[in-house]
Design a protein around this motif. Structure first.
Motif, PDB file in Angstrom:
ATOM      1  N   ALA A 237       0.891  -1.256  -0.114  1.00  0.00           N
ATOM      2  CA  ALA A 237      -0.189   0.014  -0.084  1.00  0.00           C
ATOM      3  C   ALA A 237       0.791   1.264   0.047  1.00  0.00           C
ATOM      4  N   HIS A 240       2.337   2.300  -3.436  1.00  0.00           N
ATOM      5  CA  HIS A 240       1.066   3.032  -4.415  1.00  0.00           C
ATOM      6  C   HIS A 240       0.771   4.363  -3.646  1.00  0.00           C
ATOM      7  N   LEU A 241       0.456   4.431  -2.478  1.00  0.00           N
ATOM      8  CA  LEU A 241       0.312   5.731  -1.973  1.00  0.00           C
ATOM      9  C   LEU A 241       1.395   6.832  -2.136  1.00  0.00           C
ATOM     10  N   ILE A 244       0.988   8.039  -5.749  1.00  0.00           N
ATOM     11  CA  ILE A 244       0.089   9.162  -5.921  1.00  0.00           C
ATOM     12  C   ILE A 244       0.523  10.146  -5.458  1.00  0.00           C
ATOM     13  N   ALA A 256      -7.071   7.587  -8.791  1.00  0.00           N
ATOM     14  CA  ALA A 256      -6.714   6.351  -8.254  1.00  0.00           C
ATOM     15  C   ALA A 256      -7.644   5.154  -8.540  1.00  0.00           C
ATOM     16  N   LEU A 258      -8.661   0.849  -8.645  1.00  0.00           N
ATOM     17  CA  LEU A 258      -8.448  -0.347  -7.931  1.00  0.00           C
ATOM     18  C   LEU A 258      -9.405  -1.153  -8.630  1.00  0.00           C
ATOM     19  N   PHE A 277      -8.999   1.989   2.096  1.00  0.00           N
ATOM     20  CA  PHE A 277      -7.847   2.114   1.066  1.00  0.00           C
ATOM     21  C   PHE A 277      -8.316   3.393   0.213  1.00  0.00           C
ATOM     22  N   ALA A 278      -9.465   3.488  -0.191  1.00  0.00           N
ATOM     23  CA  ALA A 278      -9.838   4.639  -0.778  1.00  0.00           C
ATOM     24  C   ALA A 278      -9.705   6.058  -0.066  1.00  0.00           C
ATOM     25  N   CYS A 281      -5.936   6.699  -0.257  1.00  0.00           N
ATOM     26  CA  CYS A 281      -5.433   7.209  -1.509  1.00  0.00           C
ATOM     27  C   CYS A 281      -6.095   8.833  -1.785  1.00  0.00           C
ATOM     28  N   ALA A 284      -3.579  10.657   0.310  1.00  0.00           N
ATOM     29  CA  ALA A 284      -2.109  10.844  -0.399  1.00  0.00           C
ATOM     30  C   ALA A 284      -2.241  11.711  -1.570  1.00  0.00           C
ATOM     31  N   ALA A 286      -4.766  11.760  -3.998  1.00  0.00           N
ATOM     32  CA  ALA A 286      -5.829  11.541  -5.227  1.00  0.00           C
ATOM     33  C   ALA A 286      -7.086  12.360  -5.420  1.00  0.00           C
ATOM     34  N   PHE A 289     -11.131   8.418  -6.715  1.00  0.00           N
ATOM     35  CA  PHE A 289     -11.062   7.197  -6.419  1.00  0.00           C
ATOM     36  C   PHE A 289     -12.187   6.431  -7.363  1.00  0.00           C
TER      37      PHE A 289
END
Length: 415
Positions: A237, A240-241, A244, A256, A258, A277-278, A281, A284, A286, A289
Motif C-alpha cells: 500500500a 502505491h500511496l 499518488i 486512483a 483499484l 484504502f480509498a 488514496c 495521499a 488522489a 478514486f
C-alpha cells in the motif's frame, strides 16, 4: 489556478466485439457525453491478441480481444484506460506487451500493466486540454503471483504483468472449525513440503504456527468468530500511496484506480478494506478514486470533496452464448458519472442511468446479445438512481433525482 474541467467515468468495459457500427440513439447519447468530457475513463477489462501472440493462462474464464476494440473505445469517446484487472494476463506476458503497444499507438492515457514491476507501478501521465492528468491503476486479485509484474533479480529475469496491490485473504475460524481443520491435516499427514507443492506457482505463505493453518493454499486463523478478512499489505500500500503523492506533488490531477474480486456476500455492499484504502488514496493526494471488479453498481462517497466510486459495475459486458451466471438484473444496470471539477467552486456530479442492451432486456436471458449500453429513461432509470441514492446516503452522500437522472452537489466548504 487550474481551470475547471470534466471527467466522465463509466463501468468496466469487457469488450470482445467491434461496436462502431451501432447507431442506436440510446447509445449515441452516451457517446456524446463521453466526447464532451475532457477526460473519459473506463477500465479495459481484457488483453489484446496482437503481434506478440500469447497462450491461454486460464480455463473457462479466459478471454482476449482483437486490437479493433480499442478503436471502438476511442470512437466512443474514451481517452483514458485502466489496464489492471484479472483478465489483463489472460495471454501471459505476450498479451501484456501487445496491449501496451496497441494502447500506446492510439494515444490513450493508461496505467496498470508494465514490462516489470517498476514500470507497472509508475503512473500514466498525459496533458489533456492544458491539464496534467495522472493515473495510478492497481489490481488486488485474487490471482496467482505469476500474473503480476516483477523486477529482475538474482537468477530471475523481469516479468511483464499487472500492477499488484498485495492483499491476503484469511478465514478466521472458531475453536470447533479450527480444530476440525487441524485434525484433517493430522489425519492425512499434510506436510509442509506437500503444502508447498500445492502452493505452486506461488510460494507458501508465512504463518503464525500457533494460530494459523495453511489449508492447501488458504489461511485459517484461530479466532472467536467465523469470518473472512482481507488484509492489505502495508508495504505494498505504501508504494502505491507514494506514487499518488508524487504525482500530486507534480501538480497532476490524480485518478486512483483499484480492481478486485474480493466481494462481499452481497455484491452491492462495500468491503471495509476497500473504503479504508480509498480514503488512504485521497489522503495521499488522489482527486478521485474509482473501483471496478464487482459486476454491480455500488454506493458513492464524497471524502474531503473527492468522489469515491466504490463500484460502477459494467459499461460493456460481452459474454458468450450459454453463460447463465449473470442473470441478476443488477449486472446490467449502471450509471455514467460526469464530474465537473471547479477549484474555485462546487463539485458537481451528474449521474446518467444506463441499461446494458436497453431497458427492455433487463429481465431477459439473452446476455450474449447485449452489445452496448443505452440510456435508461423510464421506470428502470428511476429505480437505478433512487436505489443508488438510498445506498449512498449511508456514506453521507446526497443524490437528488432530476427526472431520470441524478445529481450530487458538493459545496466548496463541504467535506
Amino acid at each position: 489556478m487550474p481551470s475547471p474541467f470534466t471527467l466522465a467515468i463509466t463501468g468496466q468495459s469487457l469488450i470482445h466485439h467491434d461496436i462502431r457500427a451501432c447507431v442506436d440513439p440510446g447509445f449515441l447519447q452516451i457517446v456524446e457525453i463521453l466526447k464532451k468530457a475532457d477526460v473519459a475513463f473506463t477500465n479495459f477489462e481484457g488483453t489484446i491478441l496482437g503481434r506478440h501472440g500469447g497462450s491461454p493462462m486460464k480455463g473457462s474464464y479466459f478471454g482476449y480481444s482483437d486490437p479493433q476494440v480499442l478503436d471502438a473505445l476511442k470512437q466512443a469517446g474514451f481517452n483514458a484506460l485502466a489496464l489492471a484487472n484479472n483478465h489483463a494476463f489472460d495471454l501471459g506476458p505476450p498479451g501484456i506487451l501487445s496491449t501496451l503497444e496497441e494502447v500506446r499507438a492510439r494515444g490513450f492515457l493508461h496505467a496498470g500493466i508494465g514490462l516489470d514491476r517498476d514500470h507497472a507501478i509508475a503512473p500514466g501521465v498525459a496533458a489533456i486540454r492544458s491539464r496534467l492528468i495522472g493515473l495510478v491503476a492497481m489490481d488486488a486479485g485474487p490471482g496467482p503471483r505469476t500474473m503480476y509484474a516483477d523486477n529482475a533479480r538474482y537468477r530471475r529475469p523481469s516479468r511483464p504483468g499487472v500492477n499488484q496491490l498485495e492483499v491476503t485473504r484469511i478465514f478466521e475460524a472458531d475453536r470447533a472449525a479450527f480444530d476440525m481443520l487441524a485434525t484433517i491435516q493430522t489425519t492425512f499427514q499434510i506436510s509442509k513440503l506437500e503444502r508447498a507443492n500445492y502452493a505452486q506457482p506461488d510460494d507458501p505463505p508465512v504463518l503464525d504456527e500457533d494460530a494459523e493453518i495453511d489449508f492447501y493454499g488458504t489461511i485459517f486463523r484461530r479466532a472467536d468468530v467465523n469470518r473472512r478478512v482481507i488484509a492489505v499489505d502495508p508495504d505494498s500500500a505504501s508504494i502505491h500511496l507514494e506514487a499518488i503523492a508524487r504525482a500530486r506533488s507534480r501538480e497532476q490531477f490524480v485518478i486512483a484506480y483499484l480492481h478486485h474480486h474480493h466481494w462481499e456476500p452481497n455484491w452491492r455492499d462495500v468491503p471495509d478494506w476497500v473504503r479504508a484504502f480509498a480514503h488512504a488514496c485521497i489522503d495521499a493526494g488522489a482527486n478521485v478514486f474509482v473501483s471496478h471488479g464487482t459486476p454491480v453498481l455500488q454506493p458513492i462517497e464524497i471524502y474531503k470533496r473527492a468522489p469515491i466510486f466504490f463500484g460502477l459495475g459494467n459499461f460493456i459486458f460481452h459474454t458468450e452464448k450459454g453463460e447463465t451466471e449473470w442473470s441478476s438484473p443488477d449486472v446490467w444496470k449502471s450509471v455514467v458519472a460526469t464530474c465537473a471539477f471547479d477549484p474555485a467552486g462546487p463539485l458537481q456530479i451528474d449521474l446518467l442511468p444506463v441499461a446494458l442492451g436497453g431497458e427492455e432486456r433487463i429481465e431477459g436471458l439473452d446476455f450474449h446479445e447485449r452489445q452496448v449500453p443505452m440510456v435508461a429513461s423510464g421506470k428502470i432509470a428511476q429505480q437505478i438512481i433512487d436505489d443508488l441514492a438510498e445506498r449512498s446516503a449511508i456514506f453521507g452522500t446526497t443524490i437528488e433525482r432530476h427526472g431520470p437522472t441524478g445529481r450530487i452537489q458538493v459545496s466548496e466548504g463541504q467535506r
